[in-house]
Every structure is written in structure tokens, then in C-alpha cells.
Design an enzyme around this catalytic site. Sequence first.
Site, PDB file in Angstrom:
ATOM      1  N   GLU A  61       0.794  -1.514   0.108  1.00  0.00           N
ATOM      2  CA  GLU A  61       0.044  -0.102   0.201  1.00  0.00           C
ATOM      3  C   GLU A  61       0.852   1.309   0.019  1.00  0.00           C
ATOM      4  O   GLU A  61       0.535   2.090  -0.810  1.00  0.00           O
ATOM      5  CB  GLU A  61      -0.959   0.020   1.215  1.00  0.00           C
ATOM      6  CG  GLU A  61      -2.228  -0.831   1.202  1.00  0.00           C
ATOM      7  CD  GLU A  61      -1.690  -2.215   1.129  1.00  0.00           C
ATOM      8  OE1 GLU A  61      -0.839  -2.630   1.924  1.00  0.00           O
ATOM      9  OE2 GLU A  61      -2.769  -3.219   1.056  1.00  0.00           O
ATOM     10  N   HIS A 130     -11.069  -3.621   9.573  1.00  0.00           N
ATOM     11  CA  HIS A 130     -11.298  -3.259   8.430  1.00  0.00           C
ATOM     12  C   HIS A 130     -12.463  -2.177   8.431  1.00  0.00           C
ATOM     13  O   HIS A 130     -13.063  -1.871   7.340  1.00  0.00           O
ATOM     14  CB  HIS A 130     -12.233  -4.650   7.681  1.00  0.00           C
ATOM     15  CG  HIS A 130     -11.084  -5.486   7.111  1.00  0.00           C
ATOM     16  ND1 HIS A 130     -10.275  -6.203   7.772  1.00  0.00           N
ATOM     17  CD2 HIS A 130     -10.661  -5.785   5.718  1.00  0.00           C
ATOM     18  CE1 HIS A 130      -9.250  -6.829   6.861  1.00  0.00           C
ATOM     19  NE2 HIS A 130      -9.807  -6.636   5.716  1.00  0.00           N
TER      20      HIS A 130
END
Lengths: 325, 326
Positions: A61, A130
Site C-alpha cells: 500500500e 477493516h
Amino acid sequence: MTIRNATQKLSYLQAIVEAQREEMRRDERVILMGEDIAVYGAQTLFDEFDEKRLRNTPISENSFVGVGVGAALTGLRPVVDLTIASFCYLASDQIINQAAKLRFMTGAQLAVPLVVRTSTFYNNRTAAQHADRPYPLFMNTPGLKVLAPSTASDAKGLLKSAIRDDDPVVIFEDINLWGKKEEVPTDEDFLVPIGKAAVRREGSDVTIVSIAGCLPHALSAADALAKDEVEAEVIDLRTIAPLDKETILASVAKTGRLIIADNSHKVGSVASEIAAMVSEEGFESLKKPIQRVAAPQVHVPYNAALEKQLFVSKDRIIDAVRAIT
Amino acid sequence: MSLGRVEQLEMFRRMLRIRLFEEALIAHHPVGHLSIGQEGAIVGACMALRNDDYVTGTHRSHGHPIGKGAEIGPLMAEIFGKRTGICKGLGGSMHLTDTKMGLICESAIVGGGFPLATGAGLSAQVRGSDQVSLCFFGDGAVNQGTFSESVNMGAVWKLPVIYFCENNGYAVTTPVAKSHGQPEIARRADGYGIPGVVVDGQDAEAVHAVTLEAVERARAGEGPTLIEAKTYRFDEHSNRLAIPIEYRSKDEIEHYRNERDPITLYRAVLQSRDLLSEIEAIEEEVRKTIDEAVEFAKASPEPEISDLWDSMYVNPIGVPSGDGGR
Ligand SMILES: Cc1ncc(C[n+]2csc(CCOP(=O)(O)OP(=O)(O)O)c2C)c(N)n1
Ligand SMILES: [Mg+2]
């Protein structure tokens, strides 16, 4: 040929795909990058564009966002999909230390026309790693524009504006809205301006400022309140940074009461900033204390019934309005 | 392709510019991380690039723009924090980014440049340009996750990137052997399926030759190369930092200063090629350039508070300009 004022029924997620399709057709400098992008942002775009412009990235990422920054500095207009907003933390170095600062640190020699897309996955039984809604982190970073659309048309029009903007933009998409369909303009120059909130419902008794997926709850709360003759004005913030102070202050000047519905954690939230701004600049208008309806300072649990209680709902908004009317 | 006389002298000129630029800083404005001792690696690499090729650098930033051929005055003024500085006095010593020379960032976040250089390579590839991108980094930066992540992406997509390590043996006080499980940095290339090359960073022409080969590979679409130039910094990590331990011996420092100075070594090479009078003319010229840069920097105005707001956005929305705002 495009017919002006024509529309097409699209879901929020389809509207995002269409925005990218139109901008990729219009400008060959636009590329898409992200993990398994066919699953999230790109979808049917693979029928039309090749791997040169649709970059399926490794699970890195921080670096693939930084690759987007480097490409933005050198002639492309990358749209980087960070899929789930909890992954922003891994990429926050490149977003904050590079994308947001490079223009400034080089004395405005550089521009960073980068879009980072990311989705808030709360109320989805994915548990705390999440389910983040980290808008405040980026609102607190000068140099970024931060968006949070809540309708399909805005998802399309704001993303298109972001891609055409020469500064770095972070867009929070709300998965609780992904399936919501509406008529969306098909004009390829349909743009929703960055920095402008929308008044979704007019009212004279209380202002409800709603952020992202809070909007459906704010509107149904307003409908319920109207039955008891409390008229709520609902403002959909749409852009988190820069904040549209004028629209908020004008509404509070009219209603004298302010509720802010924000699914980020309450401490240091977007709601906190709006409350502080109104206290500084609109204090005389206020008849009652400002109320923040936000997530408490606990983590998001897996258990669905518990998770639901943390986030903004119609009932929590109604309770907050009742407390000050 | 070996270097012609003009390029050899230009290489010497740029190395000397870095040296005298930093000696002037020691005398007039003692801030910063100096590249003295590392000039051969920096200039050897830069001379293998075209003007329109991209470069990212590090906190030890002064050498990179000078090596790429930047104008000296705005660099000096930047370190003095002046408005005429290359970054208007907003970036400073660790961030001498001259975009006219293809520099896109000097990152003081150690390892911050890997993704940016890789992205510039991606951009060149997508646009169908034959530009390449060269990423300078230190031995310490190799231990950042961005090294692994970015080199891997460069390799997977065969991007035109040269990952160029200025291995000066230390990250502040930490020697390579105490921070790398496998201390031969070039060998890390194997893990990503790209070539890894070691070169003597004190030999500018050797550095130039290996970099040129990597550049040609990159332009031909064959992907990245990892180059490890073994070099040495003569001064302290940063001349603002007092370091209370002896992490490297005085003998070691003296050895490099006396036997392995890249400028002394290259001067001798050029002298053996009968270029002494040209060298002396360059020495005179560079001294003058640096003196003028110091005068320019001293005489330049300070930036204004409004410059902060004016440098934030290309397309400001609701941002006050001038000294308003909060
Ligand atoms: C992310 C980050 N961590 C730590 C530092 C502090 N720091 C600055 S330079 C440096 C050493 C870097 O070593 P190396 O990459 O070998 O470069 P050199 O200084 O030797 O040129 C450190 C630890 C930093 N600037 N950024
Ligand atoms: Mg080092």
C-alpha cells in the site's frame, strides 16, 4: 453524442466505475492502480482498457500510493484505489509526507494531481481492522482535499472533479451506499464542485450536518421529526476539506440549533471541527448546545448487533434533536 | 561509450562544485548533511543521465542537483532560507529539489524516494517516453519497507528505474554490518530478479560506466538495475549533530580523506591525461561561482508569511492568501 440533461439509473458503485471510464476516455494521462482492481474500482473497465492503464498492484500500500505520487509528479493523473479505508494507515506516509507536502516543500515547483479512492467498510461485520472511517486524519493534513460523497450522482461528479483537479484528493466512498441507485447525469462534463455542501432538505428549526453514509439516516430522521412539527434542515457535507463554512453558518443562522452526524470516532472528529468552527464563528446564532452524533471511543466489534449501535442511526439523530428542541 | 574530454572536465567541475559548495556552508551557514567524500558516486551517476531524466534523492541532498547540473545560486539561497531559494526557503538543506533538472523530490523521510522514483519510471513507460528515473538512497534506507515494495514493482513491470545506493558504510552511527542480515546490498537484487552491481564510488568514471549500462538497459525496456556504490562520508552525519560515541575510528576517516578522496583521485587521472591547465581554470571558475552564490544568498530577501499559503495548492478552494487564515 451526449444529450444534455440525460440520465441513467446507476448504483453508487456503478457511478464510480462510469466516472473513471469517462475520464479515462477523455484524458489518456488517467490511469488506475490498486490491488485486485477488477474486484473493486475497475470492474468492466477491463473490457475497454489494457494493463498499461489498469495496474493491478502487489500488496504494497505505501509504495503503490507513492508510485501514484511519482507518476502524478511526472505527467500522469493516477487514480489509486486503496480499497478498504483501514489500509490508509499503511499508506499514510506517502499520502501525508509526500503527496500533501511536495508542492509546498518545493516552493510550488511541483503539482500532485493524484486521486486516492478508499472505502469505509463499517456496519459490514468485518471487525475493527477493516471498519475504520479515518476522515479526521486527512482533514487534519493541510494540502489535501478530502471528499465523502453520499449519492450516486455525487460519487460520479465529485470523482470526476477530483481527477481533473491538480491537487491531491482523498475520496472516502461508503460501502453502505454502494447499492443505492438513482438517476445519474450522463453528460461527460457533469461535475460536482469540490468544497460545496448540498442542502438536501430545507427546514427552520434545526440543522443536521450529515457526513457520507449518515445521509439516509438524517433524511429519515427529518421526515419523522416533521410529523411532530420539527422542521430539520439537512446538509450533506460532501467535501470534508476544505470545509464549506458558509453553507453551515448560513443554516445555523436560520435554525439556531446544530446536530452533526459523523461516523468517525467522536474525539477529534470531523464533527468536532465543525462544532468548533460554529462556536468560533456562529456562536451568536446558537440557541442550544451543539450535539455531535458520532461513534464512541471503542473499537468496532464483529458482533453485528453491537456494531450497529456504534454508528449513526435515525433514532440517535432524533434523540439528539429532542435534547435541544 | 567512454567519456570525451569535455565530459571528463564537466564531471570534475560538478564534483568540485559539490565540495566547495559544502565547504562554503561550513564557513558561512553550518547546517546540513554533507556529501563531501561522496562526490564521485553522485556525479558519476548523474553524468550518465539526460537533462530530462528524473532523479529522486535524500536528506543528504546537496550533491544531487549540483551533480545534475543545477544553477548554484538558488541552491545556496535555499540553504540560507531565502525567498530566492530553489524552494523559496520552504524546503531547505535536506530538500534541494530543482525540477528544471528533473529532480522530483529529495526526501528526508528515509526511504521516501523509492516509490516516487518508481512512479516516475511508470509514468515514462505509460507515456511511451524513453526517459529513465534514478533513485539515490543510502545504505540505511535499504532497510525500509518501501525499498522492497518499490524495487519489486519496478521489477514486475520492467520500469526504467536505476536504484542507486550511496553506501557510505553507516546510517548515522550504525554500520551496515550491524543492521543488514546480509550486508552486501547489491545482492539484494537477486530477491527481485534484477541485476545488482557493485562499484567503487570513489572512482567517478567507473560509476559513470556502470550507471550508463543500467540507463541503457532501462531505456531499452529491460527494467531496473540495483547499483551499490561503495563510498564514504568524510564529515559527521550532520554537522548539527554532536555524536558522543566513537562509532568509526579516526584512522578509518584519515584513510579515506588521504587515500580515497574522489576529487584528488580524479584530478590525478585528468592530470595524467594532460588536462592540468583546464583543471586549474575550472578550479578558479568554481571558486568564483561559489563566492557569488554566497553573496547572492546573503543579499537575498527573506520569504513572506503569505508565501506559505501561496505554495499550498495549484487550485486553492477557500484558502486565504496573504497572512489571513489559521
Ligand atoms: C523515516 C525516517 N527514519 C529515521 C530518520 C532519521 N535519519 C535521518 S538520516 C538517517 C540515516 C540514514 O542513513 P543512510 O540511508 O545510510 O543515509 P546517509 O545518512 O548515510 O546518507 C536517519 C536514521 C528519518 N529522517 N526518516
Ligand atoms: Mg549511509
